[in-house]
Design a protein around this motif. Sequence first.
Motif, PDB file in Angstrom:
ATOM      1  N   THR A 213       0.803  -1.230   0.000  1.00 50.43           N
ATOM      2  CA  THR A 213       0.000   0.000   0.000  1.00 50.43           C
ATOM      3  C   THR A 213       0.830   1.271   0.000  1.00 50.43           C
ATOM      4  N   ILE A 214       2.144   1.146   0.112  1.00 51.46           N
ATOM      5  CA  ILE A 214       2.974   2.354   0.162  1.00 51.46           C
ATOM      6  C   ILE A 214       2.856   3.094  -1.163  1.00 51.46           C
ATOM      7  N   PRO A 215       2.478   4.362  -1.132  1.00 55.31           N
ATOM      8  CA  PRO A 215       2.275   5.110  -2.389  1.00 55.31           C
ATOM      9  C   PRO A 215       3.591   5.512  -3.049  1.00 55.31           C
ATOM     10  N   ASP A 216       3.521   5.778  -4.333  1.00 54.83           N
ATOM     11  CA  ASP A 216       4.692   6.279  -5.049  1.00 54.83           C
ATOM     12  C   ASP A 216       5.155   7.578  -4.380  1.00 54.83           C
ATOM     13  N   GLY A 217       6.466   7.779  -4.374  1.00 53.57           N
ATOM     14  CA  GLY A 217       6.975   9.012  -3.789  1.00 53.57           C
ATOM     15  C   GLY A 217       8.405   8.853  -3.330  1.00 53.57           C
ATOM     16  N   THR A 218       8.884   9.845  -2.614  1.00 52.73           N
ATOM     17  CA  THR A 218      10.257   9.862  -2.098  1.00 52.73           C
ATOM     18  C   THR A 218      10.232   9.591  -0.603  1.00 52.73           C
ATOM     19  N   TYR A 219      11.101   8.689  -0.158  1.00 55.70           N
ATOM     20  CA  TYR A 219      11.123   8.282   1.242  1.00 55.70           C
ATOM     21  C   TYR A 219      12.538   8.407   1.808  1.00 55.70           C
ATOM     22  N   LEU A 220      12.604   8.861   3.056  1.00 54.04           N
ATOM     23  CA  LEU A 220      13.879   9.077   3.734  1.00 54.04           C
ATOM     24  C   LEU A 220      14.138   7.951   4.723  1.00 54.04           C
ATOM     25  N   LEU A 221      15.333   7.346   4.632  1.00 48.45           N
ATOM     26  CA  LEU A 221      15.739   6.269   5.524  1.00 48.45           C
ATOM     27  C   LEU A 221      16.857   6.771   6.420  1.00 48.45           C
ATOM     28  N   TYR A 222      16.817   6.390   7.710  1.00 48.74           N
ATOM     29  CA  TYR A 222      17.780   6.945   8.673  1.00 48.74           C
ATOM     30  C   TYR A 222      18.252   5.871   9.644  1.00 48.74           C
ATOM     31  N   ASP A 223      19.546   5.942   9.966  1.00 47.03           N
ATOM     32  CA  ASP A 223      20.144   5.084  10.991  1.00 47.03           C
ATOM     33  C   ASP A 223      21.030   5.966  11.860  1.00 47.03           C
ATOM     34  N   GLY A 224      20.693   6.080  13.135  1.00 46.09           N
ATOM     35  CA  GLY A 224      21.442   6.953  14.038  1.00 46.09           C
ATOM     36  C   GLY A 224      22.649   6.305  14.676  1.00 46.09           C
ATOM     37  N   ALA A 225      22.883   5.024  14.402  1.00 40.30           N
ATOM     38  CA  ALA A 225      24.077   4.316  14.893  1.00 40.30           C
ATOM     39  C   ALA A 225      24.525   3.393  13.775  1.00 40.30           C
ATOM     40  N   MET A 226      24.910   3.974  12.650  1.00 44.31           N
ATOM     41  CA  MET A 226      24.939   3.258  11.382  1.00 44.31           C
ATOM     42  C   MET A 226      26.109   2.310  11.185  1.00 44.31           C
ATOM     43  N   GLY A 227      27.134   2.366  12.033  1.00 41.97           N
ATOM     44  CA  GLY A 227      28.258   1.465  11.835  1.00 41.97           C
ATOM     45  C   GLY A 227      28.815   1.613  10.434  1.00 41.97           C
TER      46      GLY A 227
END
Length: 649
Positions: A205-219
């Motif tokens: 169900t996720i609509p088309d578009g731009t999405y931001l992914l984040y990791d605050g302890a990314m190694g």
Amino acid sequence: MNSTTNQRLAQLICNIADDVLRDLYVRGKYRDVILPMTVLRRLDSVLAASKTNVVSTKKTLDAAQIVNQDAALRQAAGQDFYNTSPFTMKDLRAASTQMQLRQNFEAYLDGFSPNVQEILENFEFRNQIPRLTKADALGTLLEKFLDPTLDLSPAALDNHGMGSVFEELVRHFNEENNEEAGEHWTPRDVVKLMTRLMFEPIADTIPDGTYLLYDGAMGTGGMLTVAEDTLAELTKGRQITTHLYGQEINAETFAIAKADLILKGEGRAADNIKGGPEFSTLSNDAFAGREFDFMLSNPPYGKSWKTDQERMGGAKKITDPRFVVEHDGDSEFSLVTRSSDGQMLFLANLLAKMKQRTAVGSRIAEIHNGSSLFTGDAGQGESNIRRYVFENDLVEAIVALPLKLFYNTGIATYIWVLSNRKEERRKGKVQLIDATKWFTPLRKNLGERNCELSSADINKILKTFHAFDEADPEVSKVFDNADFGYYKVVVERPLRLTDASPARVYKPAEIKVLKETSNRADDATPVIKRLHKPGTAPDPLHGLFETVVDGKMRVVEYERDTELSDTEEIPLIEHAGEYANGIEAFLRRKVLPYAPDAWIDPSKTKIGYEVSFTRHFYKPAPMRSLDEIRADIRALEVETEDLLSEIVG
């Protein structure tokens, strides 16, 4: 380009380490040279076609005295990085002496763009050059990387393939260095499970578009890249664009993460990666005020954050809106944990970055050890974070993982799955999944790691998660949010002293003297500390008792006996029955029958939350039969008699 070819190229690079560095570095330090050299060789190959244009553009810009040259040079290179030195890596071979080679090599490094400089600085690669030069190894190293059999050019290896080769190298060196690998490297099978738990519930169900992914302890950044690949796989055919953001305090792993993105052709994404010792996520949030669609992390467990705490002004003075929030009418609800372990603050950091005004909202998957389930007393930071996520209905599930799944620890670990857009059936509910028995043994241990999650194991966990039921209560249970909460109440008893008068009220100074001169006794008179105005209603449950003072029935408060003060934890879901609330019902049933003079101080009542997998999934061991016990006793008797015979004999 298939995985076999990638592994072959990675092995060729590892062979260079064995050939050139064996007598110069201990094996655990090979990566200090090999990883940055791999990055340089790839960048050099990518930039070869535009080298002349970049050098020419640089001369033109300098002649025009233009200071901000980065954008123009990127355009000239046709990449998000460039090198303005007059050298290519092949040109360096023309040096006639080791000293000239070193000077040319350093000039070559100095010519790279600022984003590549950041990688080199955090790798501390320039520190290796004197050692390599002194050992006459720099030239040999360059020759090995320039060998035609190791073709890292774009013609032989696309960006994705190069990224795979680099990740294979990182994996190889981390497994060789398993004593610290678990701090910066989450096994890919675990990451795959995390990303599927995060994306699958909304993948259709996720609509088309731009999405931001984040990791605050990314190694080393593996979580972000696997998450990006997983989302692309699950939404194939749709117009989904992703941007990666991350923060990492360890310089080397930050350099690896940034290099990995550049090698994959994601130079713009690399600009959104912040790191190094000055970039602690807790005390220096590089993305303050920014919100993200999907977030995942594996924060450090049991690691002190005292230095961060001091940078933020000390535990009592922290005002960061990530860690001091508004909740349940309290505008300064503190999520600040004890300084000995900051892992749950990384969860609080993610909570502060959840999107509130979009249809998808935000989804989070984060790994924690067992202490995050129960450490911290009611009212303390850890418990308050649990209270915040449960009372705001943010937790979808907590998954218990198999033991010994990580490289440097065998402790229990758990994946927390959170969302601020729960599907209807999950609202107000939390699913606990015991997946500790779903694993595949490794043929050879990698440090502490002796098992992995196969595709079949991951599918079992996902099937259980999606089912969201208790069809098999040994592995899945569903609870109301309030099931994990409790009231912590302070139960008081009156101070009873043998010399106390039942008809007078004592001042604090008099009580102090009375304590020193009198004895405690269960049948002694309770000490009155306060007399209430006529008309005040008695409330023994909260310390307002009726007694005769000066010949009149009055409402009084007794001095509490600090030695008899106790606490009780009362479930939030305690049934009130005929009483005003669950606290009163509990006290009347469990406390007053044994201590009829007890009362509670409402001002000290706090709400806490904890999760006990052990209690909810406890499997009692079957009782042994009497015959088995008798047989063991007889065997011990025989063994004892034989030992006695040997001693006496």
